[in-house]
Design an enzyme around this catalytic site. Sequence first.
Site, short mmCIF file in Angstrom:
data_model
loop_
_atom_site.label_atom_id
_atom_site.label_comp_id
_atom_site.label_asym_id
_atom_site.label_seq_id
_atom_site.Cartn_x
_atom_site.Cartn_y
_atom_site.Cartn_z
N LYS A 7 41.18 36.01 41.87
CA LYS A 7 41.55 35.22 40.69
C LYS A 7 40.63 34.05 40.48
O LYS A 7 40.46 33.57 39.36
CB LYS A 7 42.97 34.70 40.84
CG LYS A 7 44.00 35.72 41.18
CD LYS A 7 44.33 36.59 40.03
CE LYS A 7 45.35 37.63 40.41
NZ LYS A 7 45.78 38.44 39.30
C1 LIG Z 1 45.42 40.23 45.88
C2 LIG Z 1 45.67 40.97 44.62
N1 LIG Z 1 45.27 42.25 44.53
C3 LIG Z 1 45.48 42.96 43.42
C4 LIG Z 1 46.12 42.42 42.33
C5 LIG Z 1 46.30 43.27 41.11
O1 LIG Z 1 45.38 42.87 40.12
P1 LIG Z 1 45.73 43.14 38.59
O2 LIG Z 1 46.99 42.40 38.32
O3 LIG Z 1 44.58 42.58 37.85
O4 LIG Z 1 45.90 44.60 38.45
C6 LIG Z 1 46.57 41.10 42.39
C7 LIG Z 1 47.28 40.45 41.27
O5 LIG Z 1 46.89 40.41 40.18
C8 LIG Z 1 46.29 40.35 43.53
O6 LIG Z 1 46.63 39.07 43.60
N1 LIG Z 2 49.03 39.57 40.90
C1 LIG Z 2 49.06 38.50 39.99
C2 LIG Z 2 50.06 38.72 38.89
C3 LIG Z 2 49.63 38.07 37.61
O1 LIG Z 2 48.50 38.71 37.14
P1 LIG Z 2 47.53 38.18 36.04
O2 LIG Z 2 46.23 38.79 36.38
O3 LIG Z 2 48.08 38.59 34.75
O4 LIG Z 2 47.47 36.69 36.12
C4 LIG Z 2 49.30 37.22 40.76
O5 LIG Z 2 48.87 37.14 41.89
O6 LIG Z 2 49.88 36.29 40.26
#
Ligand SMILES: Cc1ncc(COP(=O)(O)O)c(C=O)c1O
Ligand SMILES: N[C@@H](CCOP(=O)(O)O)C(=O)O
Length: 462
Positions: A112
């Site tokens: 993120k």
């Molecule tokens: C460590 C981790 N892996 C995978 C994901 C999944 O990613 P996305 O929500 O973009 O599919 C998340 C949350 O978004 C995450 O925090």
């Molecule tokens: N896995 C995410 C959930 C939110 O996802 P986002 O990509 O829409 O912000 C988290 O860790 O918060």
Amino acid sequence: MQYISTRGKAPALGFEDTMLSGLARDGGLYVPETIPTLSTADIRAMHGLSYEEIAFRVMRPFVGDAFTDEVFADLITKAYAGFGHDARAPLVQLGNGHFLLELFHGPTLAFKDFAMQLIGQMFQEALSRSGKRVTIVGATSGDTGSAAIEAFRGLDAVDVFILYPHDRISEVQRRQMTTPTESNVHAMALDGDFDDCQARLKDMFNDFDFRDDVRLAGVNSINWGRVLAQVVYYFSSAVSLGAPDRKISYSVPTGNFGDIFAGYIAKRMGLPIDRLVVATNQNDILHRCLSTGGYVTDRVTPSISPSMDIQVSSNFERALFDAYDRDGNAVAQLMNELKAGGFHVSQGAMDVLRDHYDSGRVSEDETLATIRQAQDHMGELLCPHSAIGVAVAEAQRDPNVPMITLATAHPAKFPDAVEKASGLRPPLPDRMADLFTREERVTRVPNDLTQLETFIKDRIAS
Ligand SMILES: Cc1ncc(COP(=O)(O)O)c(C=O)c1O
Ligand SMILES: N[C@@H](CCOP(=O)(O)O)C(=O)O
């Protein structure tokens, strides 16, 4: 560059307004009206460039006139200066033809940070020009929240409220959100699961009085800027393995579908991506949908990969929009059906989705076994989310096409699961060594829109 809503009824916006406004006013998600492409020569010219230089070339066509070239390059430089690895997103070899893209060298140890650090810079620049304030509300299953808080803590023009599901995230994740001392940071532990957090956030965007009153902004992947910044590491990693002269596949641990959708955008821009593999935990709505065409919600089941404990996967709406040939009415209809429990994707749309995406589901035991095996045989300590990506990649990969699995978080964010699997308890980096002794500040909140909105308004006013 204009952005349009997946539900077809909101006004088109430029990049800056899209970024600052979050959800479209018809409830849809913004996507670029047209997807810019890069030629094979453009992609080949990325060989040997720094991550920041690639980021500029990939994102520039989407930004329009929101920032000058000079300012945009500077924002990118500042965004990645705090990363703990010179390559920003290093690629390590796991096995023959299988690589791991380490996306956890940012300040909060999850992928993120790649988008949130840049969004933080872009918000600051845009808000300082306009002199306006915004209220950011985010929903998190653990990682988005800590990354958002890190990016916005202490800023005068922003209050940041983060809703996380009470007792359903790791202790490290919780403490990353509850221990910052800045008064513009507000951690809220909601009685519910992540889907409830995300649903209440969307309710707030759809309550126009509240939205306009607090100048609501979003930093979840609702925000196009989040997806855009994640496109970059598909380019940097593919180029380092020989793109555009070689096809690459990706296995992506998936929950809200933002990260893998960024891969799809990279592909549409011209990157030769073969397969995009959706890797899910036991909360497997996406795997079920891609296998059967039925997108039917279920309650979230807590797992050892809590960041992926999601059943209503926000960005799948963006994928459906393209699969339905950008028919906003059709998407709006599906989203209405979703409120009643689910929908069936048409055969034509399934064919489009299957052109790009494969999928796999990994059980809790398989996740633990993969962490153990990766440590024993490859010397790589994986977080549970990354392990899910690796497990699906190993099961499905074509030996003739290099496969990159996205390692989405550092194992130290999930020490209990990692220790259970491998016997090793990964330490936090030194700069976070006192995380467990810092005082926590958090408010327990009900899953109730009115009470949440009142809480937020009161805090802003005080
Ligand atoms: C460590 C981790 N892996 C995978 C994901 C999944 O990613 P996305 O929500 O973009 O599919 C998340 C949350 O978004 C995450 O925090
Ligand atoms: N896995 C995410 C959930 C939110 O996802 P986002 O990509 O829409 O912000 C988290 O860790 O918060």
